[in-house]
Structure formats: structure tokens, C-alpha cells
Design a protein around this motif. Structure first.
Motif, PDB file in Angstrom:
ATOM      1  N   ALA A  24       0.840  -1.197   0.000  1.00  0.00           N
ATOM      2  CA  ALA A  24       0.000   0.000   0.000  1.00  0.00           C
ATOM      3  C   ALA A  24       0.873   1.243   0.000  1.00  0.00           C
ATOM      4  CB  ALA A  24      -0.922  -0.012   1.216  1.00  0.00           C
ATOM      5  N   GLU A  25       1.968   1.147   0.735  1.00  0.00           N
ATOM      6  CA  GLU A  25       2.864   2.300   0.805  1.00  0.00           C
ATOM      7  C   GLU A  25       3.518   2.582  -0.547  1.00  0.00           C
ATOM      8  OE1 GLU A  25       6.405   2.749   3.740  1.00  0.00           O
ATOM      9  OE2 GLU A  25       4.498   2.548   4.835  1.00  0.00           O
ATOM     10  N   SER A  26       4.052   1.523  -1.156  1.00  0.00           N
ATOM     11  CA  SER A  26       4.709   1.781  -2.436  1.00  0.00           C
ATOM     12  C   SER A  26       3.693   2.124  -3.519  1.00  0.00           C
ATOM     13  CB  SER A  26       5.594   0.607  -2.870  1.00  0.00           C
ATOM     14  OG  SER A  26       5.005  -0.609  -2.562  1.00  0.00           O
ATOM     15  N   SER A  27       2.425   1.768  -3.281  1.00  0.00           N
ATOM     16  CA  SER A  27       1.435   2.160  -4.289  1.00  0.00           C
ATOM     17  C   SER A  27       1.163   3.657  -4.204  1.00  0.00           C
ATOM     18  CB  SER A  27       0.143   1.362  -4.126  1.00  0.00           C
ATOM     19  OG  SER A  27      -0.729   1.994  -3.234  1.00  0.00           O
ATOM     20  N   GLU A  28       1.324   4.205  -2.978  1.00  0.00           N
ATOM     21  CA  GLU A  28       1.148   5.654  -2.857  1.00  0.00           C
ATOM     22  C   GLU A  28       2.220   6.400  -3.628  1.00  0.00           C
ATOM     23  OE1 GLU A  28       0.710   6.739   1.318  1.00  0.00           O
ATOM     24  OE2 GLU A  28      -1.138   5.541   1.273  1.00  0.00           O
ATOM     25  N   ASN A  29       3.413   5.812  -3.679  1.00  0.00           N
ATOM     26  CA  ASN A  29       4.493   6.453  -4.456  1.00  0.00           C
ATOM     27  C   ASN A  29       4.381   6.130  -5.941  1.00  0.00           C
ATOM     28  OD1 ASN A  29       5.369   6.995  -1.888  1.00  0.00           O
ATOM     29  ND2 ASN A  29       6.801   5.263  -1.864  1.00  0.00           N
ATOM     30  N   GLY A  30       3.364   5.354  -6.280  1.00  0.00           N
ATOM     31  CA  GLY A  30       3.160   5.027  -7.684  1.00  0.00           C
ATOM     32  C   GLY A  30       4.079   3.930  -8.208  1.00  0.00           C
ATOM     33  N   SER A  33       0.904  -0.857  -8.472  1.00  0.00           N
ATOM     34  CA  SER A  33      -0.507  -0.483  -8.492  1.00  0.00           C
ATOM     35  C   SER A  33      -1.311  -1.472  -7.659  1.00  0.00           C
ATOM     36  CB  SER A  33      -1.000  -0.474  -9.926  1.00  0.00           C
ATOM     37  OG  SER A  33      -2.395  -0.513  -9.922  1.00  0.00           O
ATOM     38  N   LEU A  34      -2.071  -0.932  -6.719  1.00  0.00           N
ATOM     39  CA  LEU A  34      -2.963  -1.802  -5.947  1.00  0.00           C
ATOM     40  C   LEU A  34      -4.375  -1.766  -6.536  1.00  0.00           C
ATOM     41  CD1 LEU A  34      -2.357  -1.807  -2.105  1.00  0.00           C
ATOM     42  CD2 LEU A  34      -1.859  -3.541  -3.783  1.00  0.00           C
ATOM     43  N   ASP A  35      -4.462  -1.334  -7.786  1.00  0.00           N
ATOM     44  CA  ASP A  35      -5.754  -1.353  -8.475  1.00  0.00           C
ATOM     45  C   ASP A  35      -6.244  -2.799  -8.526  1.00  0.00           C
ATOM     46  OD1 ASP A  35      -7.838  -1.321 -10.205  1.00  0.00           O
ATOM     47  OD2 ASP A  35      -6.689  -0.652 -11.950  1.00  0.00           O
ATOM     48  N   PRO A  36      -7.434  -3.074  -8.001  1.00  0.00           N
ATOM     49  CA  PRO A  36      -7.885  -4.470  -7.954  1.00  0.00           C
ATOM     50  C   PRO A  36      -8.157  -5.089  -9.332  1.00  0.00           C
ATOM     51  CG  PRO A  36      -9.480  -2.985  -6.900  1.00  0.00           C
ATOM     52  CD  PRO A  36      -8.336  -2.142  -7.319  1.00  0.00           C
ATOM     53  N   GLN A  37      -8.215  -4.258 -10.365  1.00  0.00           N
ATOM     54  CA  GLN A  37      -8.422  -4.767 -11.726  1.00  0.00           C
ATOM     55  C   GLN A  37      -9.664  -5.639 -11.854  1.00  0.00           C
ATOM     56  OE1 GLN A  37      -4.923  -6.211 -13.708  1.00  0.00           O
ATOM     57  NE2 GLN A  37      -3.574  -5.130 -12.319  1.00  0.00           N
ATOM     58  N   VAL A  38     -10.789  -5.000 -11.604  1.00  0.00           N
ATOM     59  CA  VAL A  38     -12.067  -5.697 -11.741  1.00  0.00           C
ATOM     60  C   VAL A  38     -12.574  -5.476 -13.164  1.00  0.00           C
ATOM     61  CG1 VAL A  38     -14.428  -5.883 -10.874  1.00  0.00           C
ATOM     62  CG2 VAL A  38     -12.568  -5.230  -9.328  1.00  0.00           C
ATOM     63  N   VAL A  39     -12.770  -6.543 -13.894  1.00  0.00           N
ATOM     64  CA  VAL A  39     -13.321  -6.400 -15.247  1.00  0.00           C
ATOM     65  C   VAL A  39     -14.575  -7.273 -15.371  1.00  0.00           C
ATOM     66  CG1 VAL A  39     -11.087  -5.900 -16.311  1.00  0.00           C
ATOM     67  CG2 VAL A  39     -11.885  -8.259 -16.175  1.00  0.00           C
ATOM     68  N   GLN A  40     -15.347  -7.023 -16.423  1.00  0.00           N
ATOM     69  CA  GLN A  40     -16.525  -7.863 -16.631  1.00  0.00           C
ATOM     70  C   GLN A  40     -16.075  -9.264 -17.009  1.00  0.00           C
ATOM     71  OE1 GLN A  40     -19.657  -6.398 -19.026  1.00  0.00           O
ATOM     72  NE2 GLN A  40     -19.956  -4.625 -17.689  1.00  0.00           N
ATOM     73  N   ALA A  41     -16.803 -10.258 -16.524  1.00  0.00           N
ATOM     74  CA  ALA A  41     -16.437 -11.632 -16.835  1.00  0.00           C
ATOM     75  C   ALA A  41     -16.502 -11.835 -18.343  1.00  0.00           C
ATOM     76  CB  ALA A  41     -17.390 -12.588 -16.130  1.00  0.00           C
ATOM     77  N   SER A  42     -15.536 -12.612 -18.863  1.00  0.00           N
ATOM     78  CA  SER A  42     -15.501 -12.776 -20.314  1.00  0.00           C
ATOM     79  C   SER A  42     -16.572 -13.739 -20.804  1.00  0.00           C
ATOM     80  CB  SER A  42     -14.113 -13.245 -20.742  1.00  0.00           C
ATOM     81  OG  SER A  42     -13.741 -14.374 -19.990  1.00  0.00           O
ATOM     82  N   LYS A  43     -17.040 -14.639 -19.930  1.00  0.00           N
ATOM     83  CA  LYS A  43     -18.101 -15.577 -20.324  1.00  0.00           C
ATOM     84  C   LYS A  43     -19.117 -15.662 -19.186  1.00  0.00           C
ATOM     85  CE  LYS A  43     -15.524 -18.745 -23.244  1.00  0.00           C
ATOM     86  NZ  LYS A  43     -14.706 -19.951 -23.144  1.00  0.00           N
ATOM     87  N   PRO A  44     -20.404 -15.876 -19.538  1.00  0.00           N
ATOM     88  CA  PRO A  44     -21.421 -15.908 -18.479  1.00  0.00           C
ATOM     89  C   PRO A  44     -21.136 -16.986 -17.427  1.00  0.00           C
ATOM     90  CG  PRO A  44     -22.406 -16.258 -20.668  1.00  0.00           C
ATOM     91  CD  PRO A  44     -20.967 -15.981 -20.877  1.00  0.00           C
ATOM     92  N   GLU A  45     -20.514 -18.109 -17.837  1.00  0.00           N
ATOM     93  CA  GLU A  45     -20.289 -19.169 -16.840  1.00  0.00           C
ATOM     94  C   GLU A  45     -19.241 -18.781 -15.796  1.00  0.00           C
ATOM     95  OE1 GLU A  45     -20.254 -19.455 -20.120  1.00  0.00           O
ATOM     96  OE2 GLU A  45     -18.713 -20.833 -20.869  1.00  0.00           O
ATOM     97  N   PHE A  46     -18.506 -17.704 -16.044  1.00  0.00           N
ATOM     98  CA  PHE A  46     -17.531 -17.230 -15.052  1.00  0.00           C
ATOM     99  C   PHE A  46     -18.153 -16.270 -14.046  1.00  0.00           C
ATOM    100  CE2 PHE A  46     -14.044 -17.683 -18.522  1.00  0.00           C
ATOM    101  CZ  PHE A  46     -14.069 -19.057 -18.349  1.00  0.00           C
ATOM    102  N   GLY A  47     -19.432 -16.005 -14.173  1.00  0.00           N
ATOM    103  CA  GLY A  47     -20.081 -15.079 -13.246  1.00  0.00           C
ATOM    104  C   GLY A  47     -20.180 -13.700 -13.857  1.00  0.00           C
TER     105      GLY A  47
END
Ligand code: ARG
Length: 603
Positions: A24-30, A33-47
Motif C-alpha cells: 500500500a505504501e509503495s502504491s502511494e508512491n506510484g 498499483s494496488l488497483d484491484p483490476q475488476v473487469v466484466q467476466a468474459s463468459k457468463p459461466e464465469f459469473g
């Protein structure tokens, strides 16, 4: 599902900070990245969503992504509120975390959308009129006076209008500007020529139409290129015009007026709202641009022309390329005008638009021009902090043979004729269909339907392509009832209107929703994606994203309509399904509206 994906992001961020305080500390310095990287599921069976952060953290944490994913899931599971909207996370493959939204939560989301005129799409923040962070200048269409508006301008008009509608719906103040080419040497040429061949036209309104003007323009250009005397006279005429001499200004105004009538005709037919502010508007500011570049030390004289050498743009001779801002004869050019325009658009004083984002919709051929102009404006300090300058390029319109779009006799296609033909073909299709179906309709119905379909087809065909690529113009394809076309989408709406006519009450507020069939859930999930699609379009300025979404939604709806009984179902399934029909109709109508396409009850 924007709100849900934001909640998920927040939960994940909290979990990550708790688990890996050192990161978290080194993410503040850039650094990381602690970006959780949430994307839409690529297929419906993945949720519904997929979290990719474990892969990115493997290296700094020196652990396997799967191990990290397990730690994250364990941390998430400690938070009871997480399960109020999410099912148990599933780890898949090397370390993806798949998340599925709970059904009761999806149903609640659907309920909240019904009857909401914004369908859950948030307004941008800071929308007070004083707040300049929401002010956008959209420069589009922008044909040239005394020249025919061509298919490239049509693309710019359609794409620009749709972007304007989307940004406006999100709550931005959008200034739609028509940067028409109404200034420069061509007017000296044209006025000189008209003085010779049709002097009356220079002080009489409506002496001829744009077609004649285009012809005169062509002839004037020939004289200009071949006759020295004519050339000198033209140059003198430009000087007179630029210094504001009465008779020249009057002639110029008349010429502009003729073109305007023709342009307006196209805008009216396509329902385009745009404010004209042509190149001439910036005339008083051009000298200032050059002077300021000079005092900033950016200006270099090169063979008599004044220019700025561009950083990192190397020409064929291995040297930096110049952006010319004043020609050796002292005249200003297209680039000078665009620099003055950028300055004006970002300025927050009485003479300025105070924009925070300036967007240009033109063909990709102008990419270098804009890159150069943007760079010089940046270096001159005319772009405020956080101000965005964006070129929205698009490819060429081609005929079905992959070559430049032409008429059968080889001439450039006039926009008026092109729109007429789309409507005429839509009419042929409709009359054929009516005959096949044994339907009788009156002429006013036929006119309304075919005008709507014809113009919708032209707009949609353009918008549904990724604008960067060239696109092949095909009346047959764009008017087809099958595939990713306007008629296909409009037809889904007609089906829903039909359900209402057959007694399905779409208007009641549903409190009890129950969905059981997979087709219903697929449609529910599709409906809830609208908000994130709109926000993507706003960011990436790609209307084809919205088209792809609306097409997919229509397909999901048609599958639902074909496979699940609606009117014949019993309560509460019946009302739940009618609710889905209503929301589908509202979503399609809203989406098509943002594309500038009106809808029909019957077709
Ligand atoms: N009139 C130009 C053309 O027909 C397009 C102008 C685009 N806008 C601008 N600010 N340069 O190519």
C-alpha cells in the motif's frame, strides 16, 4: 452494475491494503498499483466480474498468483456485507477470482430501474453551471463553404452528434461547434471569378444554389492555377476581405448563406443541432497567436514562413517537421486558426468557452495536423492543467467494391441523394413486406416508417463500426432486418409494443419480481450493463460500443421472447416478464436516442 462494480472495487481495495500494507505504501508512491483490476467476466459461466490483481502482485509479493488469490478471498470472506450482494468467490485458472452477483440483488437493481428516466445512469459530479470541469467543446461536422458536404462530413456529423448526446445525457455542458471552412484564399478566388462571370450573385441573395457554387469554385480554381493575373487579383481580394472591406464582406456573406441553406437541409433531416462558429470567427485572434509563439521563443523563420518545429515528429529528411503558422506571404492557415480556437476554447474569460475537454471529430487523415497543433498548444501553455484535447479520428467511407464511394457515373455522392436513396429503398422493402404479409397501411404510416428506418439505417451503419476502420457503405446490409442493423433493433421495440397492444400492461410498478428461467437471467444481466457501457463511451468516445451493447440486448430479448411465455404466463411470472419487456424497451429507446435514432411503435 456500475454501483456494484464500484462496491466490489472498494471491498477489494480494503482487503488488499489490509493484507499487504507494505505494498500500500509503495502504491502511494506510484511504484506498484494496488488497483484491484475488476473487469466484466468474459463468459457468463464465469459469473459477472473477474478480478485480475493476483497476477500483477505475484512478482512484488514473490508468491504464486493462486496463493495470493486465496489470501484475498479469505480476507473478503471476513466481511459479512460482501455477501449481501456477492456469492462465494471462485478462484479459476492461474489466479483469477470470479465473482457472481446474488440473484436477489440483481432483482433489486432491476426494480430500481423501472420507471427511472435515467435508468440508473448517474450524472457527472460538479454539474453546477459555474463548474467548468464539466464543460465540453465538441467540434464536428464542419464542412467547407462553397464546397459540397461529402460523406466524410456525414460521418463526422453522425458520430459527433451521438457523442454530444451521450455527454449531455451524462450531465456535461456540451458546446456543439460547427467549425466550417469559411475563410481563406478560396474566397478571394471565388469572389474574383464571380465578379467576372456572375456579378449579380455577389449582391443578390439566392442567386444560385450550392450546386452552382461548387461548379463556380471548380472553375475559379482552374483560373487561379493557370492565370497569373487572376491569381494576383484573387490575392488582393483576400486582403480586402480580411481587412473588412464592405463590398467584399457582403459578397462573402452571401456565399456563406448559400452553403448554409444546403447544410441546414441535411442537419434538419438528420435532427442535428449544431452552432456555427466558422474559421472566420478566429480571424481577430490569429496575429496574437503568432506574436505569442514568438515571444515564447517557439517561433522559427524557415524560408520566409514562420513555424514551430515539432518535438519527436521527424520528416523524411531526418529533421524535425515544422508546423507552419504564417506563410511567407504573411497569410495565416488552417493550423493558425486551430491554435487560436484551442486558446479561445480553454480560456475562462468573457472571450472564451472555458472548456475542460475539447474534442474534434474528423477523418483520420487529419491526425498529423491535430497532433502538431495539440503539441504546439501544450508547449505554449494554452491547455490548462487537466484540460483534455482529443482527436476522434474515423476511417473512409467506401463503396461495396472497397473503393471510394462514387455514383454509378463516377461522381462523388451528394449527401442529399444518399439520404433520399436510403429512404426510397426502405420504402421498397416495406411495400414488399406489407404485400407478403397481406397488410394494409395508409400512406402517412408508410412515409413515417420509411423515413425513420432509412435515416436510422444510415446513422446506425456508421455508428456501429469501429470508427477507426474504413467502412463499406451498403444499402442492402444497413437496411436488413437481420444482423447488427437499425431495423433489427427497431424491430425488437416493435415486438414489445405489440405485447402491450395485446394486453400486456407494461406500466405498473412491480414490487414482486421473480425470475426463474435462464433466458430471464441473461436478459436481466444484459439490462444492468447499460450504465457501464455509457461511461465507457464517454471515456473512449466509441459509439460502436453502445451499438454492440444494444444489439446484444436485442438478441437476448429475442431469445427470451421466443422461448419464454410472457402473456400466457401466470402471476407473478407474467408481471415479472412484462417488467423485463418494459425495461428492455426503455433501454433500447434510451440507447437509440443517444445514437440520434428515433423509434417506432409499428413497422
Ligand atoms: N473543415 C474541415 C474539413 O472539411 C474540418 C474542420 C475540423 N475542425 C477543426 N477545428 N479543424 O476537413
Amino acid at each position: 452494475m456500475l454501483n456494484l462494480s464500484r462496491s466490489i472495487e472498494n471491498k477489494l481495495r480494503a482487503a488488499l491494503e489490509k493484507l499487504y500494507p507494505e505494498l500500500a505504501e509503495s502504491s502511494e508512491n506510484g511504484e506498484i498499483s494496488l488497483d484491484p483490476q475488476v473487469v466484466q467476466a468474459s463468459k457468463p459461466e464465469f459469473g459477472d466480474f473477474q478480478v485480475n490483481v493476483a497476477m500483477a502482485l505475484a512478482k512484488p509479493l514473490k508468491k504464486s498468483p493462486r496463493e495470493i488469490a486465496m489470501e484475498i478471498v479469505k480476507e473478503l470472506e471476513k466481511d459479512k456485507s460482501f455477501f449481501s450482494f456477492c456469492k462465494t468467490p471462485v478462484i479459476a485458472g492461474p489466479g483469477f477470482i470470479n465473482l457472481t452477483i446474488r440473484e436477489d440483488c440483481l432483482a433489486t437493481e432491476i426494480r430500481n430501474r423501472i420507471g427511472d428516466s435515467r435508468l440508473g445512469i448517474p450524472l457527472v459530479e460538479g454539474k453546477e453551471s459555474k463548474d467548468q470541469s464539466t464543460s465540453v467543446v465538441l467540434d464536428f461536422s464542419s464542412p467547407n463553404i462553397a464546397k459540397e458536404m461529402h460523406v466524410g462530413h456525414l460521418r463526422s456529423t453522425i458520430i459527433g452528434d451521438s457523442l454530444a448526446r451521450t455527454l449531455e445525457f451524462r450531465g456535461y455542458r456540451v458546446l456543439r461547434l460547427n467549425h466550417v471552412g469559411d475563410w481563406g484564399t478560396q474566397f478571394g478566388m471565388l469572389i474574383t471569378y464571380l465578379k467576372k462571370v456572375a456579378p449579380d450573385s455577389l449582391h443578390m441573395a439566392k442567386a444560385f444554389d450550392l450546386g452552382d457554387l461548387v461548379k463556380f469554385y471548380r472553375e475559379a480554381k482552374q483560373c487561379f492555377d493557370s492565370d497569373d493575373e487572376f491569381q494576383t487579383a484573387s490575392r488582393e481580394e483576400v486582403v480586402k476581405l480580411q481587412s473588412g472591406e464592405q463590398s467584399s464582406i457582403k459578397a462573402w456573406k452571401l456565399l456563406c448563406e448559400q452553403s448554409r441553406i444546403e447544410f441546414q437541409n441535411i442537419y434538419d433531416r438528420l435532427d442535428i443541432r449544431i452552432q456555427e462558429r466558422g474559421e472566420s470567427f478566429y480571424n481577430p485572434y490569429l496575429q496574437e497567436v503568432v506574436d505569442d509563439l514568438d515571444s515564447l521563443g517557439l517561433l522559427v523563420s524557415d524560408e520566409g514562413a514562420k513555424c514551430v518545429f515539432l518535438d519527436g515528429v521527424i520528416g523524411k529528411n531526418g529533421k524535425a517537421l515544422p508546423l507552419i503558422v504564417q506563410k511567407s506571404d504573411g497569410g495565416f492557415n488552417y493550423a493558425t486558426t486551430d491554435l487560436a480556437a484551442i486558446r479561445y476554447r480553454f480560456t475562462c474569460a468573457s472571450k472564451g468557452d472555458c472548456a475542460s475537454r475539447v474534442i474534434y471529430v474528423t477523418d483520420a487523415g487529419q491526425a498529423n495536423h491535430f497532433a502538431g497543433v495539440f503539441q504546439v498548444a501544450q508547449r505554449a501553455g494554452w491547455v490548462p492543467l487537466g484540460g483534455r484535447l482529443e482527436h476522434v479520428p474515423f476511417g473512409l467511407v467506401q463503396g461495396e467494391d472497397g473503393k471510394k464511394l462514387k455514383t454509378r457515373s463516377g461522381e462523388t455522392v451528394r449527401l442529399r441523394d444518399l439520404l433520399d436513396e436510403a429512404v426510397a429503398r426502405a420504402e421498397m422493402d416495406l411495400r414488399k413486406r406489407l404485400k407478403e404479409e397481406g397488410r394494409q397501411e395508409d400512406e402517412s404510416f408508410i412515409k413515417k416508417v420509411t423515413t425513420t428506418i432509412g435515416l436510422a439505417a444510415v446513422k446506425y451503419a456508421d455508428l456501429s463500426q469501429n470508427r477507426i476502420t474504413n467502412y463499406q457503405f451498403s444499402f442492402d446490409k444497413m437496411l436488413s432486418l437481420q444482423g447488427n442493423t437499425a431495423p433489427y433493433l427497431l424491430y425488437a421495440l416493435v415486438r414489445i409494443a405489440g405485447i402491450a397492444r395485446k394486453g400486456g400492461d407494461l406500466d405498473t410498478r412491480m414490487d414482486q419480481l421473480r425470475f426463474t428461467e435462464p433466458q430471464e437471467w441473461n436478459l436481466v444481466r444484459g439490462l444492468l450493463k447499460l450504465d457501464s457501457v455509457i461511461v465507457d463511451v464517454e471515456e473512449e468516445l466509441l459509439p460502436n460500443r453502445l451499438c454492440a451493447y444494444l444489439f446484444e440486448l436485442s438478441q437476448l430479448f429475442n431469445r427470451f421472447y421466443d422461448q419464454v411465455p410472457i402473456l400466457k404466463a401466470e402471476a407473478p411470472d407474467r408481471s415479472s416478464r412484462l417488467a423485463l419487456c418494459r425495461l428492455t424497451a426503455d433501454t433500447l429507446r434510451l440507447g437509440l436516442g443517444l445514437l440520434g435514432i428515433p423509434t417506432l411503435e409499428r413497422m
